[in-house]
Design a protein around this motif. Structure first.
Motif, mmCIF file in Angstrom:
data_model
loop_
_atom_site.group_PDB
_atom_site.id
_atom_site.type_symbol
_atom_site.label_atom_id
_atom_site.label_comp_id
_atom_site.label_asym_id
_atom_site.label_seq_id
_atom_site.Cartn_x
_atom_site.Cartn_y
_atom_site.Cartn_z
ATOM 1 N N VAL A 41 0.862 -1.182 0.000
ATOM 2 C CA VAL A 41 0.000 0.000 0.000
ATOM 3 C C VAL A 41 0.896 1.229 0.000
ATOM 4 O O VAL A 41 1.833 1.317 0.805
ATOM 5 C CB VAL A 41 -0.920 0.032 1.243
ATOM 6 N N LEU A 42 0.635 2.143 -0.912
ATOM 7 C CA LEU A 42 1.401 3.389 -0.995
ATOM 8 C C LEU A 42 0.712 4.435 -0.122
ATOM 9 O O LEU A 42 -0.274 5.052 -0.528
ATOM 10 C CB LEU A 42 1.500 3.849 -2.446
ATOM 11 N N ALA A 43 1.241 4.617 1.081
ATOM 12 C CA ALA A 43 0.585 5.454 2.090
ATOM 13 C C ALA A 43 0.321 6.877 1.609
ATOM 14 O O ALA A 43 -0.737 7.439 1.884
ATOM 15 C CB ALA A 43 1.419 5.482 3.370
ATOM 16 N N ASP A 44 1.283 7.454 0.900
ATOM 17 C CA ASP A 44 1.111 8.839 0.450
ATOM 18 C C ASP A 44 0.401 8.935 -0.903
ATOM 19 O O ASP A 44 0.189 10.032 -1.414
ATOM 20 C CB ASP A 44 2.439 9.597 0.442
ATOM 21 N N ALA A 45 -0.011 7.812 -1.449
ATOM 22 C CA ALA A 45 -0.843 7.794 -2.656
ATOM 23 C C ALA A 45 -2.195 7.174 -2.306
ATOM 24 O O ALA A 45 -2.826 6.496 -3.111
ATOM 25 C CB ALA A 45 -0.154 7.045 -3.790
ATOM 26 N N CYS A 46 -2.585 7.398 -1.069
ATOM 27 C CA CYS A 46 -3.921 7.063 -0.582
ATOM 28 C C CYS A 46 -4.409 8.289 0.170
ATOM 29 O O CYS A 46 -3.616 9.021 0.755
ATOM 30 C CB CYS A 46 -3.891 5.866 0.366
ATOM 31 N N PHE A 47 -5.705 8.479 0.156
ATOM 32 C CA PHE A 47 -6.270 9.660 0.804
ATOM 33 C C PHE A 47 -7.591 9.292 1.447
ATOM 34 O O PHE A 47 -8.374 8.511 0.903
ATOM 35 C CB PHE A 47 -6.504 10.783 -0.216
ATOM 36 N N ASP A 48 -7.823 9.880 2.607
ATOM 37 C CA ASP A 48 -9.106 9.758 3.268
ATOM 38 C C ASP A 48 -9.454 11.111 3.862
ATOM 39 O O ASP A 48 -8.562 11.789 4.389
ATOM 40 C CB ASP A 48 -9.046 8.697 4.376
ATOM 41 N N ARG A 49 -10.693 11.498 3.787
ATOM 42 C CA ARG A 49 -11.090 12.783 4.361
ATOM 43 C C ARG A 49 -10.872 12.815 5.871
ATOM 44 O O ARG A 49 -10.666 13.870 6.438
ATOM 45 C CB ARG A 49 -12.544 13.103 4.040
ATOM 46 N N ASP A 50 -10.906 11.653 6.509
ATOM 47 C CA ASP A 50 -10.667 11.564 7.941
ATOM 48 C C ASP A 50 -9.212 11.121 8.156
ATOM 49 O O ASP A 50 -8.884 9.941 7.991
ATOM 50 C CB ASP A 50 -11.640 10.573 8.583
ATOM 51 N N GLN A 51 -8.345 12.071 8.470
ATOM 52 C CA GLN A 51 -6.916 11.780 8.611
ATOM 53 C C GLN A 51 -6.618 10.813 9.747
ATOM 54 O O GLN A 51 -5.668 10.050 9.686
ATOM 55 C CB GLN A 51 -6.121 13.080 8.777
#
Length: 190
Positions: free
Chosen positions: A152-162
């Motif tokens: 999983v690419l942590a900085d190429a994933c996004f969630d509105r809830d950090q």
């Protein structure tokens, strides 16, 4: 070149016009990690597979029992031909890179993704997408159950809830996947 033991594919999930807006006002900057991952994959002959969510006209795939998706059929968007379901122009597929259409949260749900992966003898997935608690989590869980090796690419994933993003990346995902930054993943390719 990639490790000969494993054949890898990069999944770019839900980076479609109707969803990338969640990345915020500075969209070009927010898409940089995804662009870097795509560029590195292409340079190392790693297949890039784009995944989007979209529905047929009339929404026959949406059950009124599905809390998450039933609202979509009420406001008349997200059909496979709508602008909202097209991959964003900054991360467009090239050549023969497949665009897989899914009908639920997981990239596997109702799509031909597994068929493509098996046909190409891919056993390792590199996941990226919007959102961490949605498509990334659901796809990771299903991929693990299907015995894929997962990054999983942590900085190429996004969630509105950090906070949710952080908990998933630090506590949940490492149980079934290796969590890396895009730069760290690229370093493993060289």
């Amino acid at each position: 070149m990639q490790n000969q033991e494993h054949k890898t594919a990069l999944l770019i999930m839900d980076l479609q016009n109707g969803i990338v807006q969640h990345l915020g006002d500075n969209l070009e900057e927010a898409l940089v990690p995804y662009e870097k991952a795509i560029k590195a994959a292409r340079e190392h002959s790693i297949p890039v597979i784009f995944v989007r969510v979209g529905f047929s006209k009339g929404y026959p795939e949406i059950s009124p029992n599905n809390k998450a998706f039933s609202a979509i059929s009420n406001y008349g968007a997200m059909t496979v031909n709508d602008e909202a379901t097209q991959i964003h122009k900054l991360v467009q597929p090239e050549g023969n890179e497949p665009v897989v259409t899914k009908y639920r949260v997981s990239a596997f749900a109702g799509s031909n993704l597994e068929m493509i992966l098996r046909a190409q003898q891919i056993d390792t997935l590199v996941l990226s997408g919007i959102s961490t608690s949605g498509v990334v989590l659901s796809t990771l869980r299903e991929a693990a159950d299907k015995d894929f090796k997962i990054n999983v690419l942590a900085d190429a994933c996004f969630d509105r809830d950090q906070e949710v993003h952080k908990v998933l990346m630090e506590k949940i995902f490492p149980r079934q996947a290796d969590v890396l930054t895009v730069d760290t993943w690229i370093d493993t390719l060289n």
